[in-house]
Scaffold this active site. Structure first.
Site, short mmCIF file in Angstrom:
data_model
loop_
_atom_site.label_atom_id
_atom_site.label_comp_id
_atom_site.label_asym_id
_atom_site.label_seq_id
_atom_site.Cartn_x
_atom_site.Cartn_y
_atom_site.Cartn_z
N GLY A 70 0.79 -1.23 0.00
CA GLY A 70 0.00 0.00 0.00
C GLY A 70 0.82 1.28 0.00
O GLY A 70 0.31 2.34 -0.40
N GLU A 71 2.08 1.23 0.40
CA GLU A 71 2.89 2.43 0.50
C GLU A 71 3.45 2.83 -0.87
O GLU A 71 3.91 1.98 -1.64
CB GLU A 71 4.04 2.21 1.48
CG GLU A 71 3.57 1.91 2.90
CD GLU A 71 4.74 1.75 3.85
OE1 GLU A 71 5.85 2.20 3.49
OE2 GLU A 71 4.55 1.16 4.93
N ALA A 72 3.45 4.16 -1.11
CA ALA A 72 3.89 4.66 -2.41
C ALA A 72 5.37 4.40 -2.65
O ALA A 72 5.79 4.09 -3.77
CB ALA A 72 3.58 6.15 -2.53
#
Length: 662
Positions: free
Chosen positions: A640-642
């Site tokens: 989920g982290e960019a």
């Protein structure tokens, strides 16, 4: 294969032909001028020249093949053939010149799989010709429809019989078919070539096409005579029936079984099919069996497998539907073939290939059927395959266990009847001690295989101890639990028996101090895989524990990726290198894709190196960008982290551009 007839037998046969033609002549309406004229000509010639017109049949070199002696017909066939069909059952419509085809009749050659044949091009051409003809079409030979049969000499007697079969008048057809059956039995139908229109065919092929063309007639007496004539021809040791003609004979009996409304005819056709197939596969086991015999067995086996795979319509048909009865009969015949097979069938490469390619696929399709009869037959065939072909079908056995048997036991959607039939089959399998040992060694001790023995024991224990309702009724619940418990006890008894036999073999052996896992009673067992050259060096117990530890590591990884990798390195012996960890994440089954994505997206140096090695091990050469991206993301879920996503996509872009410079 020589057949001698004395002068009295020859004259008796000629009298029989003459009387049959006279009866046809009396029954034939005056408008059938060609039929009546042909009968008169043959009768006059018999009266004029007597036995000299039709000398004793001679066996040509063409017919001298290695075939087993004729065996007596099965009791069921004899009893059915002795049934007297009441002439009063005939209706006014029986004398119509043509019958109607039955709509919706399934074809034996439907659902042809596009696989490469292991046979000669001639066999492929035969199968291709047969696959384009449905059962309903088999009755009208394409080469003889509307064409004139040119014969000479001793084969002239067949012309009026053929015309009688084409008349579509039941009383005349019955007499002609009965006469043809006797002619085949006494060896008058030989392998000589005759002219049919512009084509040349063997006399036996023309006779069989004529007999099979009558199968659309609904009269029971006619159907019975067709079945008797076909059986006599296929089991004959004088005149050979091969290739297309053999398939035509099998499909004709199959068709009569499906469309006949008489239970007597159905049972006769069923028993006749079984006996014909037994003869075909018995000939295969003879020493020096010619290639045509092997081709016959292969083509028949392949046709039955294809027919058994034909899907049933939706909603499920009734018990007396043609589609369901066709599938059940094909499975019954396949089960009979496998059970009665000999060494040449069980060891022949082309037949093992056919079992893998066709029969195993049929079992996978029919093993999930909600119809109890289909499931029962599929399980029976599978049990027989394990008994006789387990050393050739390791991967197929593993797939069937995992996808059929164990899923039925574990699924809440499977019915109580399906669970009961499955446990009954397992009860039969666990009676063989060596089979259980083979399952454990080849699957539970294989790092890449599913633990079939362990899963089977766990599922049976769960069924036995379950306090909840498993099936639809309490009575069925009790029966299922009792049978599951008996199966568990059977597993224990088999293990004790195997250990006792091994200990006794160790005490009596003068060369070996102890039996290996692949030897019992001093003889090599039929293991699923070949025994290694140094069995004593293989520690199966260590392999089993290692597999269990790897499974535990997978569970820990799915919960906490970093801790799981650490456990695998410290306990399971996974090398602490980026390449080894990346390969583990790429090929190991059971890993959570979300956990894999989270680990690859970590910012630590070791995780980055694993990511680079992971992406570099995937081949994107020659792929479009969207296809390559789809392949890349099929192995894991993006975190989920960019920042993690940027890192992973940057490496993907680098790898894709390096392999696709254009």
């Amino acid at each position: 294969c020589s057949m001698g007839l004395d002068d009295l037998e020859v004259r008796t046969m000629h009298v029989f032909i003459s009387r049959a033609l006279q009866k046809i002549l009396r029954e034939a309406p005056k408008k059938y001028t060609q039929l009546r004229q042909a009968c008169v000509e043959v009768i006059d010639e018999l009266k004029k020249n007597g036995a000299e017109s039709f000398p004793t049949p001679e066996i040509t070199q063409e017919n001298e093949t290695s075939t087993p002696p004729r065996t007596p017909q099965d009791d069921e066939v004899r009893e059915a053939n002795q049934e007297v069909v009441d002439p009063g059952k005939r209706t006014a419509g029986d004398d119509d010149e043509a019958g109607e085809d039955v709509e919706g009749t399934p074809s034996v050659a439907d659902n042809v799989l596009s696989t490469e044949s292991m046979l000669s091009p001639e066999a492929d051409e035969i199968e291709k010709r047969m696959s384009t003809m449905s059962i309903a079409e088999m009755g009208t030979p394409q080469s003889s429809s509307g064409e004139t049969l040119h014969v000479s000499g001793t084969d002239r007697y067949f012309v009026p019989l053929r015309l009688a079969c084409e008349s579509k008048l039941p009383r005349i057809m019955e007499v002609a078919l009965h006469c043809i059956q006797k002619l085949i039995a006494y060896g008058y139908v030989r392998g000589k070539v005759v002219q049919v229109g512009r084509n040349k065919k063997s006399m036996m092929d023309v006779v069989m096409e004529t007999v099979c063309s009558c199968k659309d007639q609904e009269d029971e007496a006619v159907q019975l005579q067709i079945v008797k004539a076909v059986l006599t021809a296929v089991t004959s040791t004088v005149s050979a029936v091969h290739d297309t003609t053999l398939l035509l004979a099998v499909k004709t009996c199959f068709y009569i079984y499906l469309v006949s409304k008489s239970t007597t005819i159905q049972s006769t056709a069923n028993a006749t099919l079984t006996q014909m197939l037994n003869v075909v596969f018995q000939r295969l086991e003879l020493d020096g069996a010619p290639s045509v015999i092997q081709r016959d067995a292969f083509l028949v086996f392949r046709s039955l497998c294809k027919l058994s795979m034909k899907p049933l319509p939706e909603p499920l048909p009734s018990e007396d539907s043609i589609e369901l009865r066709s599938k059940l009969l094909s499975l019954q015949l396949l089960n009979s073939i496998i059970q009665n097979s000999g060494d040449k069938f069980r060891s022949g490469e082309k037949f093992i290939w056919a079992i893998r390619q066709y029969l195993c696929l049929s079992l996978l399709k029919n093993g999930v059927s909600p119809i109890a009869a289909i499931l029962q037959l599929s399980l029976d065939i599978f049990v027989t395959l394990i008994r006789y072909f387990k050393n050739h079908l390791k991967s197929e056995i593993g797939v069937f266990f995992s996808n059929i048997l164990l899923k039925i036991l574990e699924s809440s959607n499977s019915s109580g009847q399906q669970k009961l039939l499955t446990v009954q089959s397992l009860r039969v399998l666990v009676r063989e001690p060596q089979l259980l040992v083979d399952l454990f060694l080849n699957y539970d001790c294989d790092l890449e295989g599913k633990g079939i023995f362990t899963a089977m024991s766990d599922d049976l224990s769960r069924l036995t101890l379950s306090s909840q309702s498993i099936t639809e009724t309490s009575e069925q619940d009790t029966m299922l639990k009792a049978l599951a418990l008996e199966t568990l006890v059977g597993i224990t008894d088999s293990m004790v028996q195997w250990e006792r036999e091994g200990r006794e073999a160790a005490q009596t052996s003068e060369v070996e101090s102890s039996p290996s896992a692949y030897e019992v009673n001093g003889t090599s067992c039929n293991a699923l895989v070949a025994a290694p050259s140094d069995v004593d060096s293989v520690d199966f117990e260590a392999m089993f524990h290692r597999k269990h530890e790897v499974h535990e590591g997978v569970v820990k990884f799915n919960m906490k990726p970093k801790r799981g990798i650490r456990y695998l390195i410290e306990v399971c012996g996974l090398e602490e290198t980026p390449q080894s960890v990346a390969q583990f994440l790429l090929v190991t089954e059971g890993l959570d894709k979300r956990a894999v994505g989270d680990y690859l997206g970590e910012g630590e140096d070791f995780s980055k190196q694993v990511l680079y090695a992971y992406v570099d091990s995937i081949d994107f050469s020659g792929m479009t960008f969207d296809a390559a991206l789809r392949k890349f993301l099929s192995h894991f879920w993006l975190p989920g982290e960019a920042q993690k996503i940027d890192r992973m996509m940057e490496k993907f872009a680098e790898r894709y551009c390096a392999q696709n410079t254009d």
